[in-house]
Design a protein around this motif. Structure first.
Motif, PDB file in Angstrom:
ATOM      1  N   PHE A 185       0.815  -1.218   0.000  1.00 15.83           N
ATOM      2  CA  PHE A 185       0.000   0.000   0.000  1.00 15.83           C
ATOM      3  C   PHE A 185       0.850   1.270   0.000  1.00 15.83           C
ATOM      4  CE2 PHE A 185      -4.654  -0.748   1.479  1.00 15.83           C
ATOM      5  CZ  PHE A 185      -4.863  -1.564   0.383  1.00 15.83           C
ATOM      6  N   ALA A 186       1.909   1.292   0.765  1.00 16.98           N
ATOM      7  CA  ALA A 186       2.699   2.522   0.861  1.00 16.98           C
ATOM      8  C   ALA A 186       3.561   2.735  -0.381  1.00 16.98           C
ATOM      9  CB  ALA A 186       3.573   2.491   2.108  1.00 16.98           C
ATOM     10  N   THR A 187       4.054   1.657  -0.965  1.00 19.48           N
ATOM     11  CA  THR A 187       5.005   1.663  -2.078  1.00 19.48           C
ATOM     12  C   THR A 187       6.325   2.308  -1.643  1.00 19.48           C
ATOM     13  OG1 THR A 187       4.713   3.806  -3.220  1.00 19.48           O
ATOM     14  CG2 THR A 187       3.050   2.100  -3.634  1.00 19.48           C
ATOM     15  N   PRO A 188       7.419   2.029  -2.355  1.00 21.93           N
ATOM     16  CA  PRO A 188       8.698   2.652  -1.973  1.00 21.93           C
ATOM     17  C   PRO A 188       8.726   4.165  -2.189  1.00 21.93           C
ATOM     18  CG  PRO A 188       8.913   1.380  -4.001  1.00 21.93           C
ATOM     19  CD  PRO A 188       7.579   1.044  -3.428  1.00 21.93           C
ATOM     20  N   ILE A 189       7.727   4.707  -2.878  1.00 20.80           N
ATOM     21  CA  ILE A 189       7.654   6.162  -3.028  1.00 20.80           C
ATOM     22  C   ILE A 189       7.381   6.818  -1.684  1.00 20.80           C
ATOM     23  CG2 ILE A 189       6.440   8.074  -4.171  1.00 20.80           C
ATOM     24  CD1 ILE A 189       8.175   6.277  -6.013  1.00 20.80           C
ATOM     25  N   ASN A 190       6.531   6.203  -0.879  1.00 24.98           N
ATOM     26  CA  ASN A 190       6.160   6.783   0.412  1.00 24.98           C
ATOM     27  C   ASN A 190       6.851   6.149   1.603  1.00 24.98           C
ATOM     28  OD1 ASN A 190       4.457   8.663  -0.728  1.00 24.98           O
ATOM     29  ND2 ASN A 190       2.604   7.440  -0.462  1.00 24.98           N
ATOM     30  N   CYS A 191       7.352   4.931   1.460  1.00 29.91           N
ATOM     31  CA  CYS A 191       8.005   4.257   2.588  1.00 29.91           C
ATOM     32  C   CYS A 191       9.025   3.257   2.066  1.00 29.91           C
ATOM     33  CB  CYS A 191       6.967   3.531   3.455  1.00 29.91           C
ATOM     34  SG  CYS A 191       7.640   2.687   4.903  1.00 29.91           S
ATOM     35  N   ARG A 192      10.218   3.286   2.638  1.00 26.24           N
ATOM     36  CA  ARG A 192      11.275   2.322   2.286  1.00 26.24           C
ATOM     37  C   ARG A 192      11.657   1.569   3.561  1.00 26.24           C
ATOM     38  NH1 ARG A 192      14.660   3.441  -2.343  1.00 26.24           N
ATOM     39  NH2 ARG A 192      16.525   3.398  -1.053  1.00 26.24           N
ATOM     40  N   PRO A 193      10.970   0.441   3.811  1.00 23.90           N
ATOM     41  CA  PRO A 193      11.137  -0.272   5.084  1.00 23.90           C
ATOM     42  C   PRO A 193      12.563  -0.677   5.398  1.00 23.90           C
ATOM     43  CG  PRO A 193       9.196  -1.055   3.934  1.00 23.90           C
ATOM     44  CD  PRO A 193       9.923  -0.170   2.977  1.00 23.90           C
ATOM     45  N   ILE A 194      13.371  -0.986   4.376  1.00 23.58           N
ATOM     46  CA  ILE A 194      14.747  -1.415   4.631  1.00 23.58           C
ATOM     47  C   ILE A 194      15.525  -0.312   5.349  1.00 23.58           C
ATOM     48  CG2 ILE A 194      16.923  -2.070   3.512  1.00 23.58           C
ATOM     49  CD1 ILE A 194      15.190  -3.461   1.353  1.00 23.58           C
ATOM     50  N   GLU A 195      15.213   0.935   5.053  1.00 26.26           N
ATOM     51  CA  GLU A 195      15.883   2.052   5.719  1.00 26.26           C
ATOM     52  C   GLU A 195      15.499   2.151   7.192  1.00 26.26           C
ATOM     53  OE1 GLU A 195      14.928   5.523   3.464  1.00 26.26           O
ATOM     54  OE2 GLU A 195      16.249   4.986   1.785  1.00 26.26           O
ATOM     55  N   HIS A 196      14.418   1.460   7.574  1.00 25.91           N
ATOM     56  CA  HIS A 196      13.952   1.492   8.964  1.00 25.91           C
ATOM     57  C   HIS A 196      14.189   0.169   9.686  1.00 25.91           C
ATOM     58  CE1 HIS A 196      12.135   5.410   8.288  1.00 25.91           C
ATOM     59  NE2 HIS A 196      11.560   4.932   7.202  1.00 25.91           N
ATOM     60  N   GLY A 197      15.004  -0.700   9.095  1.00 29.83           N
ATOM     61  CA  GLY A 197      15.380  -1.925   9.790  1.00 29.83           C
ATOM     62  C   GLY A 197      14.836  -3.211   9.212  1.00 29.83           C
ATOM     63  N   ALA A 198      13.921  -3.127   8.244  1.00 29.69           N
ATOM     64  CA  ALA A 198      13.399  -4.354   7.627  1.00 29.69           C
ATOM     65  C   ALA A 198      14.498  -5.053   6.850  1.00 29.69           C
ATOM     66  CB  ALA A 198      12.221  -4.032   6.721  1.00 29.69           C
ATOM     67  N   ASP A 199      14.392  -6.365   6.746  1.00 34.33           N
ATOM     68  CA  ASP A 199      15.387  -7.167   6.032  1.00 34.33           C
ATOM     69  C   ASP A 199      14.884  -7.666   4.685  1.00 34.33           C
ATOM     70  OD1 ASP A 199      17.428  -7.359   8.290  1.00 34.33           O
ATOM     71  OD2 ASP A 199      15.603  -8.104   9.253  1.00 34.33           O
TER      72      ASP A 199
END
Length: 424
Positions: A185-199
């Motif tokens: 839903f967020a897409t990497p345009i609005n959220c990049r989980p890897i930058e927040h600790g996701a693997d």
């Protein structure tokens, strides 16, 4: 210039034609690839050389979208699958087997909830579900000796809850397991989980990444951030007899996870997308950054309209001030969340169904997150397999409408809602 910004990567990443080659990513509609010697093919099968030899494992058109989405998410590699459900399934099976345990958010998409709660237990993988806003202390109590992964959605479908990704990542890493985030839903345009600790990041590419509801697909992106050499993942750190004893972490380094997913699981399970679907996805990705911005702008205006209407009981849109997850939205998605809104109609299920049936521009569709405005009543459709108790736990009441705001003129969308609300 070798490193471009995300908007440019939507258009350019993954394919650089050489002199005289097609400017547009070509569709390689072939199952097989010719070689001039058996030795070359043998090296491919032994994972000693890169190349295409059978489309079930990889295809040049699919390779383009894999590289592009990996660039958008900031990963080291990706695997394109036949659907988002296939991506979620493989993301778990790649590191879990009979006797293992995972932790997952309880407000995730209904199909994924059913996968984790019903299907995976049949093959011996147990799931513990936790609320999106679980505290760090409560989450700590859910880990077991056999826990192998934590799975959440960055923005839940359809309840639009936003977890504290960093908190989940910290807890997972403290127990030596990776955090997998569905970022559909967020897409990497609005959220990049890897930058927040996701693997690991997964997507149903059928939604915003495609953007036009024309091609099923899913993707797994490997962040290359997790150290698999902690004794919990022998499938990655011990010899694979089906490839003459290759050890993925030794041969492929920080791309071990995604390489195993392709060469072992895609090989054996065959959840392969068609080259044509990869081509359609590549076209959709070129406008992702433009569409997501318009989706969010339109959704904000629609949410504001609904919040002021006397026939609407509540509006859930995390980008609106006062929303329970507004602080998380500002932390992880300050540019916007998505184009999907959920809201409750006064009068419960009957009124909600009446509103949905009265809309003219917005179509009743099971799909969500594409260019055209769509509407659905989740309790009687996508989440109908859940019990009433599970529905409430997932934040889905009988009055809830999921409204996927498209990129049409927002005034037309609002006028359509206005005339439908008059019918109640």
């Amino acid at each position: 210039m070798s490193k471009y910004r995300i908007n440019t990567n939507c258009v350019q990443a993954g394919y650089t034609p050489e002199n005289g080659q097609p400017r547009v990513t070509p569709i390689v509609q072939s199952t097989t690839y010719r070689y001039t010697s058996g030795e070359e093919v043998g090296k491919l099968f032994d994972l000693e050389a890169d190349g295409f030899f059978y489309t079930r494992l990889s295809n040049p058109t699919s390779d383009v979208v894999e590289k592009r989405i990996a660039a958008l998410e900031g990963g080291v590699g990706a695997l394109f699958t036949s659907s988002g459900q296939a991506a979620s399934t493989l993301s778990i099976l790649n590191i879990c087997g009979a006797g293992d345990h995972i932790i997952a958010g309880n407000a995730i998409y209904g199909g994924t909830f059913n996968l984790f709660g019903v299907t995976l237990p049949k093959i011996g993988i147990e799931t513990t579900f936790v609320p999106t806003d679980v505290t760090a202390e409560e989450l700590e109590t859910k880990f077991k000796e056999n826990t192998k992964a934590v799975f959440i959605e960055s923005l839940t479908n359809p309840s639009l809850e936003i977890p504290d990704i960093e908190m989940f990542a910290k807890a997972a890493h403290a127990h030596g397991v990776p955090l997998i985030v569905d970022n559909t839903f967020a897409t990497p345009i609005n959220c990049r989980p890897i930058e927040h600790g996701a693997d690991i990041v997964v997507h149903s590419t059928s939604k915003y990444l495609d953007g036009h509801a024309v091609a099923l697909g899913g993707i797994i992106v490997d962040g290359g951030t997790f150290d698999w050499n902690n004794g919990k993942y022998p499938g990655l750190t011990e010899p694979d007899d089906s490839y003459h004893g290759v050890v993925y972490t030794e041969r492929f380094g920080n791309a071990a996870y995604i390489t195993k997913a392709r060469t072992q699981l895609m090989r054996d399970l065959g959840v392969t997308p068609s080259p044509n679907n990869a081509f359609l996805l590549s076209i959709g990705l070129e406008t992702l950054h433009l569409r997501v911005q318009r989706h969010c702008e339109n959704a904000t205006k629609v949410a504001e309209y609904l919040a002021a209407h006397d026939k609407i009981e509540w509006v859930n849109y995390p980008s609106m001030e006062g929303n329970k997850f507004y602080p998380m939205a500002q932390k992880y998605m300050p540019k916007g969340t998505c184009g999907v809104i959920s809201f409750g109609v006064k009068g419960g299920r009957e009124a909600a169904m009446k509103l949905m049936d009265s809309l003219q521009l917005a179509a009743i569709v099971v799909h969500v997150a594409d260019a055209k405005t769509g509407v659905l009543h989740p309790a009687s459709t996508t989440h109908r397999q859940l019990t009433d108790e599970q529905l409430l736990e997932a934040g889905i009441g009988p009055e809830l409408i999921r409204f996927s705001v498209g990129i049409e003129d927002v005034e037309d969308i609002i006028e359509d809602l206005a005339q439908a609300l008059e019918q109640i």
